[in-house]
Design a protein around this motif. Sequence first.
Motif, PDB file in Angstrom:
ATOM      1  N   GLU A  59       0.803  -1.223   0.000  1.00  6.76           N
ATOM      2  CA  GLU A  59       0.000   0.000   0.000  1.00  6.76           C
ATOM      3  C   GLU A  59       0.839   1.278   0.000  1.00  6.76           C
ATOM      4  O   GLU A  59       0.328   2.347  -0.322  1.00  6.76           O
ATOM      5  CB  GLU A  59      -0.930   0.022   1.218  1.00  6.76           C
ATOM      6  N   LEU A  60       2.105   1.176   0.392  1.00  5.41           N
ATOM      7  CA  LEU A  60       2.958   2.362   0.488  1.00  5.41           C
ATOM      8  C   LEU A  60       4.169   2.186  -0.433  1.00  5.41           C
ATOM      9  O   LEU A  60       5.285   1.918   0.025  1.00  5.41           O
ATOM     10  CB  LEU A  60       3.423   2.565   1.935  1.00  5.41           C
ATOM     11  N   PRO A  61       3.979   2.314  -1.733  1.00  2.00           N
ATOM     12  CA  PRO A  61       5.063   2.016  -2.673  1.00  2.00           C
ATOM     13  C   PRO A  61       6.260   2.949  -2.573  1.00  2.00           C
ATOM     14  O   PRO A  61       7.375   2.552  -2.929  1.00  2.00           O
ATOM     15  CB  PRO A  61       4.385   2.139  -4.042  1.00  2.00           C
ATOM     16  N   ALA A  62       6.074   4.181  -2.092  1.00  2.00           N
ATOM     17  CA  ALA A  62       7.176   5.139  -2.077  1.00  2.00           C
ATOM     18  C   ALA A  62       7.962   5.140  -0.771  1.00  2.00           C
ATOM     19  O   ALA A  62       9.164   5.380  -0.780  1.00  2.00           O
ATOM     20  CB  ALA A  62       6.652   6.554  -2.350  1.00  2.00           C
ATOM     21  N   LEU A  63       7.298   4.882   0.370  1.00  2.00           N
ATOM     22  CA  LEU A  63       8.006   4.874   1.648  1.00  2.00           C
ATOM     23  C   LEU A  63       7.315   3.932   2.633  1.00  2.00           C
ATOM     24  O   LEU A  63       6.643   4.359   3.569  1.00  2.00           O
ATOM     25  CB  LEU A  63       8.082   6.289   2.242  1.00  2.00           C
ATOM     26  N   PRO A  64       7.481   2.619   2.426  1.00  2.00           N
ATOM     27  CA  PRO A  64       6.956   1.660   3.405  1.00  2.00           C
ATOM     28  C   PRO A  64       7.783   1.713   4.680  1.00  2.00           C
ATOM     29  O   PRO A  64       8.886   2.281   4.709  1.00  2.00           O
ATOM     30  CB  PRO A  64       7.101   0.318   2.686  1.00  2.00           C
ATOM     31  N   HIS A  65       7.267   1.100   5.749  1.00  2.00           N
ATOM     32  CA  HIS A  65       7.972   1.156   7.033  1.00  2.00           C
ATOM     33  C   HIS A  65       7.932  -0.189   7.730  1.00  2.00           C
ATOM     34  O   HIS A  65       7.064  -1.022   7.467  1.00  2.00           O
ATOM     35  CB  HIS A  65       7.369   2.237   7.926  1.00  2.00           C
ATOM     36  N   LEU A  66       8.884  -0.372   8.606  1.00  2.00           N
ATOM     37  CA  LEU A  66       8.924  -1.539   9.471  1.00  2.00           C
ATOM     38  C   LEU A  66       7.897  -1.318  10.576  1.00  2.00           C
ATOM     39  O   LEU A  66       8.068  -0.443  11.418  1.00  2.00           O
ATOM     40  CB  LEU A  66      10.322  -1.710  10.063  1.00  2.00           C
ATOM     41  N   VAL A  67       6.833  -2.105  10.588  1.00  2.00           N
ATOM     42  CA  VAL A  67       5.727  -1.835  11.498  1.00  2.00           C
ATOM     43  C   VAL A  67       6.055  -2.245  12.931  1.00  2.00           C
ATOM     44  O   VAL A  67       6.917  -3.080  13.183  1.00  2.00           O
ATOM     45  CB  VAL A  67       4.432  -2.555  11.064  1.00  2.00           C
ATOM     46  N   GLU A  68       5.353  -1.625  13.867  1.00  2.00           N
ATOM     47  CA  GLU A  68       5.346  -2.028  15.267  1.00  2.00           C
ATOM     48  C   GLU A  68       3.979  -2.634  15.561  1.00  2.00           C
ATOM     49  O   GLU A  68       2.952  -2.074  15.155  1.00  2.00           O
ATOM     50  CB  GLU A  68       5.603  -0.828  16.178  1.00  2.00           C
ATOM     51  N   LEU A  69       3.961  -3.740  16.273  1.00  2.00           N
ATOM     52  CA  LEU A  69       2.719  -4.456  16.582  1.00  2.00           C
ATOM     53  C   LEU A  69       2.554  -4.537  18.102  1.00  2.00           C
ATOM     54  O   LEU A  69       2.821  -5.578  18.719  1.00  2.00           O
ATOM     55  CB  LEU A  69       2.741  -5.851  15.962  1.00  2.00           C
ATOM     56  N   PRO A  70       2.124  -3.453  18.743  1.00  2.00           N
ATOM     57  CA  PRO A  70       2.066  -3.429  20.211  1.00  2.00           C
ATOM     58  C   PRO A  70       1.068  -4.403  20.822  1.00  2.00           C
ATOM     59  O   PRO A  70       1.171  -4.704  22.017  1.00  2.00           O
ATOM     60  CB  PRO A  70       1.695  -1.974  20.535  1.00  2.00           C
ATOM     61  N   ASP A  71       0.125  -4.921  20.025  1.00  2.00           N
ATOM     62  CA  ASP A  71      -0.820  -5.906  20.567  1.00  2.00           C
ATOM     63  C   ASP A  71      -0.122  -7.177  21.031  1.00  2.00           C
ATOM     64  O   ASP A  71      -0.718  -7.982  21.756  1.00  2.00           O
ATOM     65  CB  ASP A  71      -1.876  -6.259  19.512  1.00  2.00           C
ATOM     66  N   ARG A  72       1.119  -7.367  20.651  1.00  2.00           N
ATOM     67  CA  ARG A  72       1.849  -8.559  21.092  1.00  2.00           C
ATOM     68  C   ARG A  72       2.329  -8.446  22.540  1.00  2.00           C
ATOM     69  O   ARG A  72       2.832  -9.416  23.095  1.00  2.00           O
ATOM     70  CB  ARG A  72       3.039  -8.816  20.161  1.00  2.00           C
ATOM     71  N   GLY A  73       2.205  -7.257  23.131  1.00  2.00           N
ATOM     72  CA  GLY A  73       2.519  -7.127  24.553  1.00  2.00           C
ATOM     73  C   GLY A  73       3.925  -6.622  24.835  1.00  2.00           C
ATOM     74  O   GLY A  73       4.520  -5.895  24.028  1.00  2.00           O
ATOM     75  N   VAL A  74       4.452  -7.005  25.997  1.00  2.00           N
ATOM     76  CA  VAL A  74       5.748  -6.517  26.463  1.00  2.00           C
ATOM     77  C   VAL A  74       6.826  -6.775  25.413  1.00  2.00           C
ATOM     78  O   VAL A  74       6.921  -7.863  24.855  1.00  2.00           O
ATOM     79  CB  VAL A  74       6.124  -7.208  27.794  1.00  2.00           C
ATOM     80  N   GLY A  75       7.604  -5.758  25.142  1.00  2.00           N
ATOM     81  CA  GLY A  75       8.669  -5.865  24.161  1.00  2.00           C
ATOM     82  C   GLY A  75       8.263  -5.486  22.764  1.00  2.00           C
ATOM     83  O   GLY A  75       9.127  -5.364  21.881  1.00  2.00           O
ATOM     84  N   ALA A  76       6.960  -5.274  22.536  1.00  2.00           N
ATOM     85  CA  ALA A  76       6.480  -4.966  21.188  1.00  2.00           C
ATOM     86  C   ALA A  76       5.980  -3.534  21.054  1.00  2.00           C
ATOM     87  O   ALA A  76       5.735  -3.073  19.943  1.00  2.00           O
ATOM     88  CB  ALA A  76       5.360  -5.929  20.791  1.00  2.00           C
ATOM     89  N   ASP A  77       5.817  -2.832  22.161  1.00  2.00           N
ATOM     90  CA  ASP A  77       5.368  -1.442  22.115  1.00  2.00           C
ATOM     91  C   ASP A  77       6.554  -0.526  21.831  1.00  2.00           C
ATOM     92  O   ASP A  77       7.685  -0.980  21.653  1.00  2.00           O
ATOM     93  CB  ASP A  77       4.705  -1.070  23.441  1.00  2.00           C
ATOM     94  N   MET A  78       6.301   0.771  21.802  1.00  2.00           N
ATOM     95  CA  MET A  78       7.331   1.735  21.424  1.00  2.00           C
ATOM     96  C   MET A  78       8.542   1.671  22.353  1.00  2.00           C
ATOM     97  O   MET A  78       9.697   1.673  21.903  1.00  2.00           O
ATOM     98  CB  MET A  78       6.749   3.151  21.421  1.00  2.00           C
ATOM     99  N   ILE A  79       8.315   1.616  23.669  1.00  2.00           N
ATOM    100  CA  ILE A  79       9.423   1.550  24.616  1.00  2.00           C
ATOM    101  C   ILE A  79      10.050   0.157  24.595  1.00  2.00           C
ATOM    102  O   ILE A  79      11.276   0.006  24.647  1.00  2.00           O
ATOM    103  CB  ILE A  79       8.959   1.904  26.040  1.00  2.00           C
ATOM    104  N   GLY A  80       9.230  -0.872  24.482  1.00  2.00           N
ATOM    105  CA  GLY A  80       9.751  -2.224  24.418  1.00  2.00           C
ATOM    106  C   GLY A  80      10.651  -2.448  23.221  1.00  2.00           C
ATOM    107  O   GLY A  80      11.653  -3.181  23.301  1.00  2.00           O
TER     108      GLY A  80
END
Length: 340
Positions: free
Chosen positions: A32-53
């Motif tokens: 969906e983002l052909p010009a600037l895709p990103h490495l996603v964060e999936l915080p629903d996975r819990g500890v270690g997956a959020d922004m600080i984790g």
Amino acid sequence: MTGPSIPVGVATGVGSWPGTDPREAAAIVVGELPALPHLVELPDRGVGADMIGRAAALLVDLPLDTSTTAYRLAQRPGAVTRRARDLLRRDLDALEEAWEVAGRRGTDQPVKVQSVGPLTLAAQVELSGGHRVLTDAGALRDLAESLAEGLSVHVAEVARRLGSPVVVQLDEPGLPAVLAGSLAGVSILQTPRAMPEPEALAFLSSVIDRLESPVLVHSCAAGLPLALLRRSGAAMIGLDMSELTVADLDGVGELLEDGIALALGLVPTLGPEPAPGWRELAQPAVTLVDRLGFPRSVLATQVTVTPRCGLAGASPEWARVALRRAAELTRAFADGAEFD
């Protein structure tokens, strides 16, 4: 700062994404983002997956654990750090697979990675005694250096895996609170002091200057210190249009005058029914440049469009629609569409 510039006149994501499946998320974002895709964060996975984790996977020689209230600096790597590194490795594997399928390896196609910035990280991580890292200048300096080193290693790995240039996004939603001294302490008598802007600028710039990639500093918070961000060395500043006020107009104008690009959060995080069209979504940005006296063509030459923050809380269906709406906006801006 060296390397490629950050693409403008395109759509990208902020970072977070709903769900827990990194392969599905990577395939959608790359598609969906052909010009600037990103490495996603999936915080629903819990500890270690959020922004600080996620930072626990990046920091060098500063492992993180958890306390009853927050993430906390630890003496040695434990379960939290190992989990964060494992999740990041899975995310990179998924992105590399999607990159291969899309035929983008070895191209000039940039990709964006995100990390919490040093000031927000120091505001959210605790020392062993429960105080925020922010309260200890030496610890804050060590944290900023560790983050910069870890990000440099991370960027190099992403570039090697994908064969593509990398853009770095530093998320600083806590910056206004750090400057205002409005963060709670372990007691009413031990609240963190308000950090002077020159000191905050030095810590933020120390990380940006270490990176051999163009940097986007992003925050959806209200009351951003735009003059500070303008001097930080960032090539692009990310803002949520819904948080801008009249008091921010001069600062935004100075960013544009200095040639600093904007990443404008224009697409709602939670999809309204019916979904708004591109004209409605474009209007705040059009009004902004009109009030500042810039030609509307600046929306194609100096602006990147994103959804607003918190897309992880949206439904999977709306998250994909949000990316498509962002892409529609960039096409409208590029085509010089009539918005009146």
